[in-house]
Design a protein around this motif. Structure first.
Motif, PDB file in Angstrom:
ATOM      1  N   ILE A  29      26.174 -67.971 -52.981  1.00  0.00           N
ATOM      2  CA  ILE A  29      25.703 -69.340 -52.805  1.00  0.00           C
ATOM      3  C   ILE A  29      24.810 -69.482 -51.560  1.00  0.00           C
ATOM      4  CG2 ILE A  29      27.537 -70.471 -54.093  1.00  0.00           C
ATOM      5  CD1 ILE A  29      29.048 -70.924 -51.505  1.00  0.00           C
ATOM      6  N   ARG A  30      24.658 -68.400 -50.820  1.00  0.00           N
ATOM      7  CA  ARG A  30      23.713 -68.410 -49.701  1.00  0.00           C
ATOM      8  C   ARG A  30      23.399 -66.970 -49.312  1.00  0.00           C
ATOM      9  NH1 ARG A  30      24.460 -72.073 -44.147  1.00  0.00           N
ATOM     10  NH2 ARG A  30      22.259 -72.074 -43.515  1.00  0.00           N
ATOM     11  N   LEU A  31      22.136 -66.705 -49.058  1.00  0.00           N
ATOM     12  CA  LEU A  31      21.685 -65.384 -48.626  1.00  0.00           C
ATOM     13  C   LEU A  31      20.973 -65.522 -47.290  1.00  0.00           C
ATOM     14  CD1 LEU A  31      20.975 -62.380 -48.891  1.00  0.00           C
ATOM     15  CD2 LEU A  31      19.061 -63.032 -50.394  1.00  0.00           C
ATOM     16  N   GLY A  32      21.453 -64.774 -46.321  1.00  0.00           N
ATOM     17  CA  GLY A  32      20.810 -64.742 -45.015  1.00  0.00           C
ATOM     18  C   GLY A  32      20.449 -63.317 -44.649  1.00  0.00           C
ATOM     19  N   ALA A  33      19.358 -63.150 -43.925  1.00  0.00           N
ATOM     20  CA  ALA A  33      18.928 -61.803 -43.554  1.00  0.00           C
ATOM     21  C   ALA A  33      18.020 -61.855 -42.339  1.00  0.00           C
ATOM     22  CB  ALA A  33      18.194 -61.139 -44.727  1.00  0.00           C
ATOM     23  N   VAL A  34      17.921 -60.716 -41.664  1.00  0.00           N
ATOM     24  CA  VAL A  34      16.937 -60.545 -40.596  1.00  0.00           C
ATOM     25  C   VAL A  34      16.184 -59.248 -40.857  1.00  0.00           C
ATOM     26  CG1 VAL A  34      18.217 -61.850 -38.859  1.00  0.00           C
ATOM     27  CG2 VAL A  34      18.598 -59.386 -39.070  1.00  0.00           C
ATOM     28  N   LYS A  35      14.933 -59.255 -40.464  1.00  0.00           N
ATOM     29  CA  LYS A  35      14.073 -58.070 -40.610  1.00  0.00           C
ATOM     30  C   LYS A  35      13.647 -57.619 -39.221  1.00  0.00           C
ATOM     31  CE  LYS A  35      10.091 -58.847 -42.529  1.00  0.00           C
ATOM     32  NZ  LYS A  35       9.081 -59.094 -43.577  1.00  0.00           N
ATOM     33  N   TYR A  36      13.895 -56.351 -38.914  1.00  0.00           N
ATOM     34  CA  TYR A  36      13.559 -55.800 -37.605  1.00  0.00           C
ATOM     35  C   TYR A  36      12.473 -54.744 -37.785  1.00  0.00           C
ATOM     36  CZ  TYR A  36      14.082 -53.359 -33.125  1.00  0.00           C
ATOM     37  OH  TYR A  36      13.836 -52.782 -31.903  1.00  0.00           O
ATOM     38  N   GLU A  37      11.281 -55.026 -37.230  1.00  0.00           N
ATOM     39  CA  GLU A  37      10.160 -54.095 -37.329  1.00  0.00           C
ATOM     40  C   GLU A  37      10.317 -52.999 -36.274  1.00  0.00           C
ATOM     41  OE1 GLU A  37       7.903 -54.296 -39.603  1.00  0.00           O
ATOM     42  OE2 GLU A  37       8.039 -56.358 -40.361  1.00  0.00           O
ATOM     43  N   ASP A  39       8.249 -50.653 -35.143  1.00  0.00           N
ATOM     44  CA  ASP A  39       7.125 -50.444 -34.222  1.00  0.00           C
ATOM     45  C   ASP A  39       6.996 -51.578 -33.211  1.00  0.00           C
ATOM     46  OD1 ASP A  39       6.484 -48.039 -35.373  1.00  0.00           O
ATOM     47  OD2 ASP A  39       4.996 -48.887 -36.741  1.00  0.00           O
ATOM     48  N   SER A  40       7.006 -52.791 -33.693  1.00  0.00           N
ATOM     49  CA  SER A  40       6.767 -53.948 -32.821  1.00  0.00           C
ATOM     50  C   SER A  40       8.046 -54.548 -32.243  1.00  0.00           C
ATOM     51  CB  SER A  40       6.021 -55.035 -33.598  1.00  0.00           C
ATOM     52  OG  SER A  40       6.849 -55.557 -34.636  1.00  0.00           O
ATOM     53  N   GLU A  41       9.212 -54.178 -32.821  1.00  0.00           N
ATOM     54  CA  GLU A  41      10.508 -54.752 -32.447  1.00  0.00           C
ATOM     55  C   GLU A  41      10.576 -56.258 -32.749  1.00  0.00           C
ATOM     56  OE1 GLU A  41      11.462 -53.739 -28.436  1.00  0.00           O
ATOM     57  OE2 GLU A  41      11.546 -51.590 -28.850  1.00  0.00           O
ATOM     58  N   GLU A  42       9.681 -56.721 -33.594  1.00  0.00           N
ATOM     59  CA  GLU A  42       9.670 -58.133 -33.990  1.00  0.00           C
ATOM     60  C   GLU A  42      10.792 -58.404 -34.981  1.00  0.00           C
ATOM     61  OE1 GLU A  42       6.758 -61.275 -36.391  1.00  0.00           O
ATOM     62  OE2 GLU A  42       5.965 -59.354 -35.682  1.00  0.00           O
ATOM     63  N   ILE A  43      11.419 -59.571 -34.846  1.00  0.00           N
ATOM     64  CA  ILE A  43      12.499 -59.975 -35.739  1.00  0.00           C
ATOM     65  C   ILE A  43      12.077 -61.216 -36.507  1.00  0.00           C
ATOM     66  CG2 ILE A  43      14.902 -60.742 -35.911  1.00  0.00           C
ATOM     67  CD1 ILE A  43      15.479 -59.266 -33.321  1.00  0.00           C
ATOM     68  N   SER A  44      12.250 -61.194 -37.831  1.00  0.00           N
ATOM     69  CA  SER A  44      11.987 -62.375 -38.648  1.00  0.00           C
ATOM     70  C   SER A  44      13.238 -62.687 -39.464  1.00  0.00           C
ATOM     71  CB  SER A  44      10.776 -62.166 -39.560  1.00  0.00           C
ATOM     72  OG  SER A  44      10.906 -60.981 -40.322  1.00  0.00           O
ATOM     73  N   TYR A  45      13.288 -63.908 -40.020  1.00  0.00           N
ATOM     74  CA  TYR A  45      14.548 -64.425 -40.562  1.00  0.00           C
ATOM     75  C   TYR A  45      14.368 -64.955 -41.987  1.00  0.00           C
ATOM     76  CZ  TYR A  45      15.585 -64.322 -35.565  1.00  0.00           C
ATOM     77  OH  TYR A  45      15.730 -63.925 -34.263  1.00  0.00           O
ATOM     78  N   PHE A  46      15.473 -64.888 -42.744  1.00  0.00           N
ATOM     79  CA  PHE A  46      15.497 -65.406 -44.118  1.00  0.00           C
ATOM     80  C   PHE A  46      16.825 -66.116 -44.317  1.00  0.00           C
ATOM     81  CE2 PHE A  46      16.375 -65.279 -48.641  1.00  0.00           C
ATOM     82  CZ  PHE A  46      15.132 -65.503 -49.233  1.00  0.00           C
ATOM     83  N   ASP A  47      16.781 -67.349 -44.845  1.00  0.00           N
ATOM     84  CA  ASP A  47      17.999 -68.125 -45.060  1.00  0.00           C
ATOM     85  C   ASP A  47      17.781 -69.073 -46.227  1.00  0.00           C
ATOM     86  OD1 ASP A  47      20.462 -69.364 -44.820  1.00  0.00           O
ATOM     87  OD2 ASP A  47      19.812 -70.706 -43.203  1.00  0.00           O
ATOM     88  N   ARG A  48      18.494 -68.850 -47.336  1.00  0.00           N
ATOM     89  CA  ARG A  48      18.330 -69.693 -48.526  1.00  0.00           C
ATOM     90  C   ARG A  48      19.674 -69.962 -49.189  1.00  0.00           C
ATOM     91  NH1 ARG A  48      13.340 -69.288 -51.132  1.00  0.00           N
ATOM     92  NH2 ARG A  48      14.275 -70.662 -52.713  1.00  0.00           N
ATOM     93  N   PHE A  49      19.882 -71.221 -49.588  1.00  0.00           N
ATOM     94  CA  PHE A  49      21.017 -71.556 -50.436  1.00  0.00           C
ATOM     95  C   PHE A  49      20.698 -71.108 -51.863  1.00  0.00           C
ATOM     96  CE2 PHE A  49      21.505 -74.749 -47.022  1.00  0.00           C
ATOM     97  CZ  PHE A  49      22.819 -74.482 -46.668  1.00  0.00           C
ATOM     98  N   ILE A  50      21.753 -70.841 -52.633  1.00  0.00           N
ATOM     99  CA  ILE A  50      21.595 -70.362 -54.008  1.00  0.00           C
ATOM    100  C   ILE A  50      22.453 -71.231 -54.928  1.00  0.00           C
ATOM    101  CG2 ILE A  50      21.893 -68.405 -55.582  1.00  0.00           C
ATOM    102  CD1 ILE A  50      21.776 -66.577 -53.087  1.00  0.00           C
ATOM    103  N   ARG A  51      21.848 -71.762 -55.975  1.00  0.00           N
ATOM    104  CA  ARG A  51      22.604 -72.565 -56.937  1.00  0.00           C
ATOM    105  C   ARG A  51      23.325 -71.639 -57.905  1.00  0.00           C
ATOM    106  NH1 ARG A  51      18.672 -74.730 -59.356  1.00  0.00           N
ATOM    107  NH2 ARG A  51      18.822 -73.617 -61.341  1.00  0.00           N
ATOM    108  N   PRO A  52      24.657 -71.664 -57.925  1.00  0.00           N
ATOM    109  CA  PRO A  52      25.387 -70.760 -58.824  1.00  0.00           C
ATOM    110  C   PRO A  52      25.410 -71.286 -60.256  1.00  0.00           C
ATOM    111  CG  PRO A  52      26.939 -72.128 -57.621  1.00  0.00           C
ATOM    112  CD  PRO A  52      25.559 -72.473 -57.088  1.00  0.00           C
ATOM    113  N   GLU A  53      25.729 -70.418 -61.200  1.00  0.00           N
ATOM    114  CA  GLU A  53      25.885 -70.856 -62.585  1.00  0.00           C
ATOM    115  C   GLU A  53      27.140 -71.710 -62.740  1.00  0.00           C
ATOM    116  OE1 GLU A  53      25.798 -67.412 -65.082  1.00  0.00           O
ATOM    117  OE2 GLU A  53      23.601 -67.316 -65.089  1.00  0.00           O
ATOM    118  N   ASN A  54      28.162 -71.402 -61.977  1.00  0.00           N
ATOM    119  CA  ASN A  54      29.381 -72.210 -61.969  1.00  0.00           C
ATOM    120  C   ASN A  54      29.096 -73.508 -61.213  1.00  0.00           C
ATOM    121  OD1 ASN A  54      31.884 -73.398 -61.506  1.00  0.00           O
ATOM    122  ND2 ASN A  54      32.904 -71.469 -60.978  1.00  0.00           N
TER     123      ASN A  54
END
Length: 312
Positions: A29-37, A39-54
């Motif tokens: 029902i929710r997916l969160g993540a971080v991406k660490y590059e 070479d650059s050591e840059e961090i980016s973010y992902f955060d989304r709610f998910i509608r379940p079938e139930n």
């Protein structure tokens, strides 16, 4: 396999109930993540709610545990659409290494992907590049499976961000991973307390090795005094787990990630590991031939006997 350019740490929140729920039905029902590059050591973010079938209302237990409310899911996209956005955000499956704090996140990804007809080859690209970092941390530092918060505290760190938000769980897992990689001495000092000493280790490297040498000798004496030449095979089977436990606690000394252990202690740690492998091989060989008794050869114990009289 393509060169790794970035790390992806991800975490799911799932449907749950205090009345019990099969894992297969615990949709994301929710997916969160971080991406660490790298070479650059840059961090980016992902955060989304998910509608379940139930579409049943979330239980109060689930709301409290995850911090998610029904209103958060009403206008959310389904798993397939969120996962498509996740892949776009990653920007290259083959150049990424994937991590989570527990294999349940990979299992959730595989189950929900199958349910939503996501190509198996796509998930396989992630799975072949996946690491259960909680398991690595347990083997190399903490001894037991612990929470992200407890993993941080071992390094004197506090949880940053919003609790129950999987993006921040992923981010803090990254912080533990960075500490594990960049602070090998600290990691091995923690490991010594968790696996071997059970008390705070001395700060002085020389004293650490002296204390470690004494512990190695003590454990070698314990093993050699307990073992005899002939056993019934069922009794040897009972000994496998305690001997494995005693021997493998020195695996990290043998690996010596930090370089703080003396050559002698590394060699002595290897004696324990070799002894366990020989013990296991002897059992399996006798078991394969339906033997009722097991004969332990003298050569197996000689290295441990020599260790008892060794001074670092």
């Amino acid at each position: 396999m393509a060169d790794i350019k970035q790390y992806i740490f991800f975490d799911f929140e799932m449907l749950c109930s205090d009345q019990g729920m099969a894992f297969e039905k615990m949709e994301a029902i929710r997916l969160g993540a971080v991406k660490y590059e790298l070479d650059s050591e840059e961090i980016s973010y992902f955060d989304r709610f998910i509608r379940p079938e139930n579409r049943n209302p979330l239980t109060n237990f689930c709301k409290t545990l995850t911090g998610i409310d029904d209103t958060d899911l009403e206008k959310a996209s389904d798993f397939k659409d969120v996962f498509a956005d996740f892949l776009e955000w990653i920007g290259g499956l083959k150049k990424s290494q994937y991590f989570s704090w527990s294999p349940s996140d990979l299992s959730r990804l595989k189950i929900d992907s199958l349910k939503h007809s996501i190509p198996e080859r796509t998930i396989r690209k992630i799975e072949t590049r996946y690491t259960d970092f909680q398991d690595i941390f347990k083997k190399r530092v903490s001894k037991n499976n612990i929470s992200v918060e407890d993993g941080l505290s071992l390094y004197g760190l506090e949880f940053l961000g919003e609790k129950h938000n999987p993006m921040y769980d992923a981010y803090n897992t990254l912080r533990i991973y960075q500490s594990y990689l960049c602070e090998p001495i600290k990691s091995d000092m923690i490991m010594l307390k968790q696996f071997i000493f059970e008390v705070e280790s001395p700060e002085d490297i020389r004293m650490i090795n002296l204390q470690l040498s004494k512990q190695l000798q003590q454990d070698a004496k314990e093993i050699t005094e307990q073992l005899r030449e002939i056993y019934r095979i069922r009794d040897v089977k009972k000994l496998l787990k305690p001997i494995k436990r005693l021997s493998l606690k020195y695996e990290n000394v043998f690996l010596n990630r930090s370089g703080i252990f003396t050559k002698q202690n590394v060699c002595n740690a290897e004696c324990f590991l070799s002894f366990y492998q020989d013990f296991l091989f002897t059992f399996e060989e006798h078991f394969a031939h339906s033997s009722r008794v097991v004969i332990l050869h003298e050569y197996m114990l000689n290295p441990l006997k020599q260790l008892i009289s060794t001074n670092t």
